[in-house]
Design an enzyme around this catalytic site. Structure first.
Site, PDB file in Angstrom:
ATOM      1  N   LEU B 207       0.886  -1.165   0.000  1.00 55.35           N
ATOM      2  CA  LEU B 207       0.000   0.000   0.000  1.00 55.35           C
ATOM      3  C   LEU B 207       0.914   1.203   0.000  1.00 55.35           C
ATOM      4  O   LEU B 207       1.887   1.227   0.758  1.00 55.35           O
ATOM      5  CB  LEU B 207      -0.840   0.041   1.282  1.00 55.35           C
ATOM      6  CG  LEU B 207      -2.051  -0.859   1.380  1.00 55.35           C
ATOM      7  CD1 LEU B 207      -2.510  -0.915   2.828  1.00 55.35           C
ATOM      8  CD2 LEU B 207      -3.167  -0.356   0.501  1.00 55.35           C
ATOM      9  N   HIS B 405       3.489  -4.306 -16.684  1.00 61.00           N
ATOM     10  CA  HIS B 405       2.764  -4.261 -15.397  1.00 61.00           C
ATOM     11  C   HIS B 405       3.567  -3.624 -14.274  1.00 61.00           C
ATOM     12  O   HIS B 405       3.062  -3.418 -13.179  1.00 61.00           O
ATOM     13  CB  HIS B 405       2.320  -5.663 -14.977  1.00 61.00           C
ATOM     14  CG  HIS B 405       3.346  -6.462 -14.218  1.00 61.00           C
ATOM     15  ND1 HIS B 405       4.625  -6.682 -14.663  1.00 61.00           N
ATOM     16  CD2 HIS B 405       3.260  -7.093 -13.029  1.00 61.00           C
ATOM     17  CE1 HIS B 405       5.282  -7.423 -13.794  1.00 61.00           C
ATOM     18  NE2 HIS B 405       4.488  -7.691 -12.796  1.00 61.00           N
TER      19      HIS B 405
END
Lengths: 138, 482
Positions: B207, B405
């Site tokens: 995160l 990605h």
């Protein structure tokens, strides 16, 4: 990693590689499990207790049995918080394994291992026994 | 000069002809610059790419993006499309973390507004969202609830008030793949899924609270609500233990299929079954469940992050809301239609460490993004920049609508641990004004920025090759590592 322990970590760009050797199927599968346990870097929690799990696996060949064995340990580790420490393999062949895994529970670990893979996996057999390189997805 | 059989055919494109190896069914292509292809040649990435050309029913080319690096079976950064009618599906072409993906949340909070509250906010997020191996979340799903998660994905969260309809509209496939069937999952996969919704996991999951630092396309940035100086939140996670088990089960099942047909593979991790076979359909039904689980997971984490923002910032910053810019998956096999040799074909597109990058006008995109193209979210390594790009028409024509990605790994974990000390790295990041919270310093070392390629270079290749165009760049202020 202790010297001559039957396994060693080998480099892999994204994941982890483990080279394992053993004079017999029992030794080979024991060292593979010990190598995985080493890579999992488990640390016992303050309230950790001894635990054991019986495992019985059947597979069509030794490569598949090795993958299934390591995946079973990964499952025990992640889902049941067992840090596998000692492996009593009572019977092992190319297609079947009966073992009791002794460990501590619960633990905390520094590393996730998602699965043992079949990537380029060939168990070679020679006069010194069994040898393989296995890739572990992290 | 050819590098392992690959020659440059365009400024950022290398190709290995079908004649390179007798078992190749199509040529292989890599989007790269001169340095990236040299890096790829230093491990088994290019051999793995060639191996994927052998899959039955493969169409066009076996492709790899500039974040290519060695994986297992497929290389990471690989894209393979097979004919639905007479091609195969390979669980190794998706990977163990099914629908591992990235979500980006935008805000109207400026960095200077947030700074005084950043430490407290980060600690709240660290406490609210469990990270680490096998960590359980606060939700304990009954079998009936798990069925809804698996078959409805992010819709499950919407029904319980953990999501808004706008969140779902800005999630790839609206956060739900059709054709998910819980009965295709083993009891063990279900067991592993009961308590992990709303958890980050470990490894490269994170995160991150970032600041938008640069805009490359003003109009597109305005449409995506990206403003220089404002903060945003990146979420990187997947389908957790449930997804790992689905892949393990499927790879085992397909080994039996391969053996029963007497097929010889260049790598057993490439085990496959025809898309339309019972084995293929069962895997797809199970994989779709895992993909839906991952979307529910990222949505639940979004809910928890929003709660933390409210707890830390209410009464201090008037508008502390977070909007989902988009959510992409980068480990998946999708049934899609693309034009191949002038003909519209139903395909199974495997993206293993690759992001869908659909161009403008595609009906799968949310209405507000349709004129722009699909947001392509490219997180860099911890401590480096991340990018927002948009998919292009050229990607539709050349890569089945796909782009890279991430940065892609450069160093092995062994080498990273040998050369980087976790404690020292944390200090270095703190000196660079990046707060880090992690449960594992050795894990932090393995994910060190120097273990990854230069994300700027990787994104530059994708941009210059025309597969996706740069919109904005962000830089980390605070990181939670799983």
């Amino acid at each position: 990693m202790p010297p001559d322990c039957g396994y060693r970590e080998i480099p892999h760009t994204a994941d982890l590689g483990l080279e394992v050797r053993g004079a017999s199927q029992v030794e080979f599968l024991t060292f593979a499990a010990a190598g995985l346990s080493h890579l999992l870097c488990c640390e016992p929690a303050a309230d950790a207790m001894l635990c054991e799990h019986a495992i019985h696996l059947q597979s069509p060949d030794l490569e598949t049995l090795l993958v299934a064995w390591l995946n079973e340990l990964i499952y025990l580790c992640e889902e049941h918080h067992v840090c596998p420490e000692r492996f009593d393999i009572h019977a092992a062949s190319d297609t079947e394994l009966r073992a009791v895994v002794h460990g501590i529970c619960p633990w905390r670990t520094h590393r996730v291992i998602k699965a043992a893979t079949f990537h380029n996996l060939v168990v070679s057999r020679g006069v010194k026994g069994y040898q393989a390189q296995i890739t572990l997805d992290v | 000069m050819a590098i392992q059989g690959f020659t440059k055919i365009a400024p950022f494109l290398y190709e290995a002809p079908r004649s390179l190896r007798s078992d190749m069914r199509v040529p292989a292509r890599l989007y790269a610059d001169d340095e990236i292809i040299q890096q790829a040649a230093s491990d088994h990435s290019l051999i793995q790419l060639i191996n994927t050309t052998t899959l039955p029913g493969i169409v066009g080319y076996a492709l790899a993006m500039p974040d290519i690096h060695e994986g297992y079976g497929f290389p990471i950064g690989g894209v393979v499309a097979t004919s639905w009618e007479d091609g195969v599906i390979s669980p190794g072409g998706v990977g163990y973390d099914i629908n591992c993906g990235v979500r980006l949340l935008t805000s109207h909070i400026s960095t200077s507004e947030l700074r005084p509250h950043l430490d407290a906010l980060l600690r709240l997020m660290y406490q609210a969202i469990p990270s680490g191996v096998g960590e359980k979340g606060s939700l304990h799903l009954k079998a009936t609830e798990l069925k809804v998660v698996l078959e409805k994905g992010a819709e499950w969260a919407l029904n319980l008030g953990y999501a808004s309809s706008d969140d779902l509209a800005h999630t790839e496939d609206s956060g739900r793949l059709a054709g998910a069937d819980m009965s295709a999952l083993s009891p063990r996969a279900l067991e592993r899924g009961r308590e992990q919704v709303g958890t980050l996991g470990s490894g490269n999951h994170f995160l991150e609270i970032d600041e938008v630092t640069e805009i490359y396309d003003t109009a597109a940035a305005r449409a995506l609500d990206l403003v220089v100086g404002n903060i945003c939140v990146w979420v990187h996670s997947g389908s957790r233990g449930l997804g790992h088990q689905v892949c393990t089960d499927a790879v085992n099942g397909m080994q039996q299929y391969i053996a029963s047909k007497g097929i010889k593979l260049p790598d057993r991790e490439l085990a496959y079954a025809p898309c339309t076979s019972a084995e293929g359909r069962q895997y797809l039904a199970a994989m779709n469940c895992a993909a839906n689980y991952a979307w529910a997971n990222r949505q639940m984490m979004t809910h928890l992050v929003r709660q933390c923002f409210t707890q830390a910032l209410a009464g201090k910053i008037s508008n502390h809301s977070l909007k989902v810019l988009y959510d992409v998956c980068h480990n998946i096999a999708k049934v899609e239609k693309h034009i191949v040799n002038g003909k519209l074909m139903k395909l199974c597109v495997h993206r293993k460490g690759a992001t869908r990058a659909f161009g403008p006008g595609q009906p799968q995109l949310p209405e507000d993004y349709r004129p722009l193209g699909q947001p392509v979210l490219i997180p860099g390594s911890m401590g480096t920049e991340s990018y927002v790009l948009l998919g292009t028409q050229l990607a539709m024509e050349q890569t089945f609508g796909s782009a890279c990605h991430g940065a892609g790994r450069l160093l092995s974990r062994t080498e990273a641990r040998r050369t980087v000390r976790g404690e020292q790295l944390r200090s270095q990041l703190e000196q660079a004004d990046i707060n880090v919270l992690t449960g594992s310093l050795s894990g932090l070392a393995e994910e060190a920025p120097q273990a990854y390629k230069d994300v700027n270079r990787v994104v530059d290749v994708v941009h210059q090759a025309g597969l996706a165009r740069r919109v904005a760049r962000t830089r980390p202020l605070a990181v939670i590592k799983g």
